[in-house]
Write a protein that holds these residues in place. Structure first.
Motif, PDB file in Angstrom:
ATOM      1  N   THR A  98      -3.228 -15.771  -1.409  1.00 42.65           N
ATOM      2  CA  THR A  98      -3.402 -14.321  -1.374  1.00 42.65           C
ATOM      3  C   THR A  98      -2.579 -13.772  -0.219  1.00 42.65           C
ATOM      4  OG1 THR A  98      -5.669 -14.559  -2.190  1.00 42.65           O
ATOM      5  CG2 THR A  98      -5.090 -12.443  -1.190  1.00 42.65           C
ATOM      6  N   PHE A  99      -1.732 -12.802  -0.532  1.00 47.86           N
ATOM      7  CA  PHE A  99      -0.962 -12.108   0.496  1.00 47.86           C
ATOM      8  C   PHE A  99      -1.703 -10.820   0.828  1.00 47.86           C
ATOM      9  CE2 PHE A  99       2.220 -14.798  -1.498  1.00 47.86           C
ATOM     10  CZ  PHE A  99       2.883 -15.306  -0.401  1.00 47.86           C
ATOM     11  N   ASN A 100      -1.871 -10.552   2.101  1.00 46.89           N
ATOM     12  CA  ASN A 100      -2.588  -9.363   2.551  1.00 46.89           C
ATOM     13  C   ASN A 100      -1.676  -8.486   3.388  1.00 46.89           C
ATOM     14  OD1 ASN A 100      -5.361  -9.881   1.593  1.00 46.89           O
ATOM     15  ND2 ASN A 100      -5.190 -11.663   2.928  1.00 46.89           N
ATOM     16  N   GLY A 101      -1.763  -7.207   3.149  1.00 45.41           N
ATOM     17  CA  GLY A 101      -0.994  -6.230   3.908  1.00 45.41           C
ATOM     18  C   GLY A 101      -1.341  -4.852   3.392  1.00 45.41           C
ATOM     19  N   LYS A 102      -0.823  -3.867   4.062  1.00 41.54           N
ATOM     20  CA  LYS A 102      -1.070  -2.492   3.666  1.00 41.54           C
ATOM     21  C   LYS A 102      -0.406  -2.240   2.305  1.00 41.54           C
ATOM     22  CE  LYS A 102      -1.151   1.971   5.937  1.00 41.54           C
ATOM     23  NZ  LYS A 102      -0.663   2.730   7.103  1.00 41.54           N
ATOM     24  N   LYS A 103      -1.148  -1.600   1.401  1.00 40.29           N
ATOM     25  CA  LYS A 103      -0.673  -1.393   0.033  1.00 40.29           C
ATOM     26  C   LYS A 103       0.077  -0.070  -0.098  1.00 40.29           C
ATOM     27  CE  LYS A 103      -2.416  -1.419  -4.696  1.00 40.29           C
ATOM     28  NZ  LYS A 103      -3.600  -1.557  -5.536  1.00 40.29           N
ATOM     29  N   SER A 104       1.190  -0.138  -0.829  1.00 36.43           N
ATOM     30  CA  SER A 104       1.992   1.038  -1.143  1.00 36.43           C
ATOM     31  C   SER A 104       1.840   1.319  -2.643  1.00 36.43           C
ATOM     32  CB  SER A 104       3.457   0.740  -0.790  1.00 36.43           C
ATOM     33  OG  SER A 104       4.289   1.819  -1.124  1.00 36.43           O
ATOM     34  N   ASP A 165      15.252   2.272  10.128  1.00 35.81           N
ATOM     35  CA  ASP A 165      14.658   0.948  10.315  1.00 35.81           C
ATOM     36  C   ASP A 165      13.233   0.936   9.786  1.00 35.81           C
ATOM     37  OD1 ASP A 165      16.969   0.066  11.558  1.00 35.81           O
ATOM     38  OD2 ASP A 165      16.226   0.477  13.580  1.00 35.81           O
ATOM     39  N   TYR A 166      12.793  -0.205   9.346  1.00 32.45           N
ATOM     40  CA  TYR A 166      11.431  -0.364   8.848  1.00 32.45           C
ATOM     41  C   TYR A 166      10.950  -1.763   9.203  1.00 32.45           C
ATOM     42  CZ  TYR A 166      13.698  -3.056   5.210  1.00 32.45           C
ATOM     43  OH  TYR A 166      14.447  -3.995   4.554  1.00 32.45           O
ATOM     44  N   GLN A 167       9.650  -1.963   9.124  1.00 29.35           N
ATOM     45  CA  GLN A 167       9.062  -3.286   9.331  1.00 29.35           C
ATOM     46  C   GLN A 167       7.725  -3.329   8.605  1.00 29.35           C
ATOM     47  OE1 GLN A 167       9.679  -1.388  12.264  1.00 29.35           O
ATOM     48  NE2 GLN A 167       7.648  -0.489  12.317  1.00 29.35           N
ATOM     49  N   SER A 168       7.244  -4.522   8.397  1.00 32.17           N
ATOM     50  CA  SER A 168       5.949  -4.725   7.749  1.00 32.17           C
ATOM     51  C   SER A 168       5.408  -6.072   8.197  1.00 32.17           C
ATOM     52  CB  SER A 168       6.107  -4.704   6.225  1.00 32.17           C
ATOM     53  OG  SER A 168       4.852  -4.811   5.600  1.00 32.17           O
ATOM     54  N   THR A 169       4.099  -6.181   8.221  1.00 29.89           N
ATOM     55  CA  THR A 169       3.452  -7.459   8.521  1.00 29.89           C
ATOM     56  C   THR A 169       2.595  -7.827   7.316  1.00 29.89           C
ATOM     57  OG1 THR A 169       3.405  -6.993  10.880  1.00 29.89           O
ATOM     58  CG2 THR A 169       1.887  -8.676  10.072  1.00 29.89           C
ATOM     59  N   ILE A 170       2.830  -8.998   6.799  1.00 34.02           N
ATOM     60  CA  ILE A 170       2.097  -9.495   5.635  1.00 34.02           C
ATOM     61  C   ILE A 170       1.528 -10.854   6.008  1.00 34.02           C
ATOM     62  CG2 ILE A 170       2.267 -10.188   3.219  1.00 34.02           C
ATOM     63  CD1 ILE A 170       4.720  -8.261   3.036  1.00 34.02           C
ATOM     64  N   SER A 171       0.244 -11.020   5.842  1.00 26.86           N
ATOM     65  CA  SER A 171      -0.384 -12.314   6.125  1.00 26.86           C
ATOM     66  C   SER A 171      -0.705 -12.998   4.800  1.00 26.86           C
ATOM     67  CB  SER A 171      -1.661 -12.120   6.953  1.00 26.86           C
ATOM     68  OG  SER A 171      -2.606 -11.359   6.238  1.00 26.86           O
ATOM     69  N   PHE A 172      -1.041 -14.275   4.866  1.00 21.98           N
ATOM     70  CA  PHE A 172      -1.421 -14.992   3.654  1.00 21.98           C
ATOM     71  C   PHE A 172      -2.548 -15.954   3.959  1.00 21.98           C
ATOM     72  CE2 PHE A 172       1.884 -17.593   5.570  1.00 21.98           C
ATOM     73  CZ  PHE A 172       1.371 -18.885   5.464  1.00 21.98           C
TER      74      PHE A 172
END
Length: 177
Positions: A98-104, A165-172
């Motif tokens: 499962t990948f977790n992160g803010k949903k778009s 510029d952009y960035q994101s953090t995705i955990s699993f």
């Protein structure tokens, strides 16, 4: 005589101070943390924290193609105890990721920063798309495949595309069963 005796006592006390302070130097504490877990596999240290650079992408590519090129990344497993390795059983260990992160929008992972109008799409090698917070289809671990391969790309999310510029953090996380 009393002054002389008092002087000797003070001299004896002060002569001991440096040796007392010297014996209290050079020590400390080490606090150790850890855990022992009961899982068929561990995640290799190189795979726990990764950075994937989706590089510089012109706005025209996202507008014309709807997405940028895919970038591969992998999660490597280590120290696996598979049933087929330990005995004659041929059944592999099943797991989901499962990948977790803010949903778009459109179940993409959102980005933060000046660049907007896009999200991040993650797919496995079978083409299954990861949705934030939802387990992907089950996988079976086999002795010859200890690397889980995925692709990541930038994809339009129906909002106005702004360069920057952009960035994101995705955990699993991995669940075994």
């Amino acid at each position: 005589m009393r002054i002389f005796l008092a002087y000797l006592i003070l001299l004896a006390v002060f002569s001991q101070v440096p040796s007392v302070s010297a014996t209290t130097q050079g020590h400390g504490n080490v606090h150790i943390l850890g855990s022992i877990i009961d899982t068929p596999c561990g995640i290799s240290s190189e795979s726990r924290y990764q950075s994937v650079d989706l590089s510089t992408l012109p706005v025209s590519t996202i507008i014309n193609d709807g997405a940028g090129p895919s970038k591969p990344f992998r999660i490597s497993l280590s120290d696996c105890l598979l049933p087929g390795v330990l005995n004659s059983s041929n059944s592999g260990v099943k797991f989901s990721i499962t990948f977790n992160g803010k949903k778009s929008e459109h179940s993409l992972f959102s980005v933060e920063g000046e660049g907007s109008g896009v999200g991040i799409e993650i797919t496995d090698k079978a083409g299954n798309v990861a949705e934030p917070g939802k387990a992907m289809p089950a996988y079976t671990l086999e002795p010859d495949s200890m690397d889980l391969e995925f692709n990541m790309r930038l994809k339009a999310n129906e909002r106005a595309i702004n360069p920057g510029d952009y960035q994101s953090t995705i955990s699993f996380k991995m669940d075994y069963y």
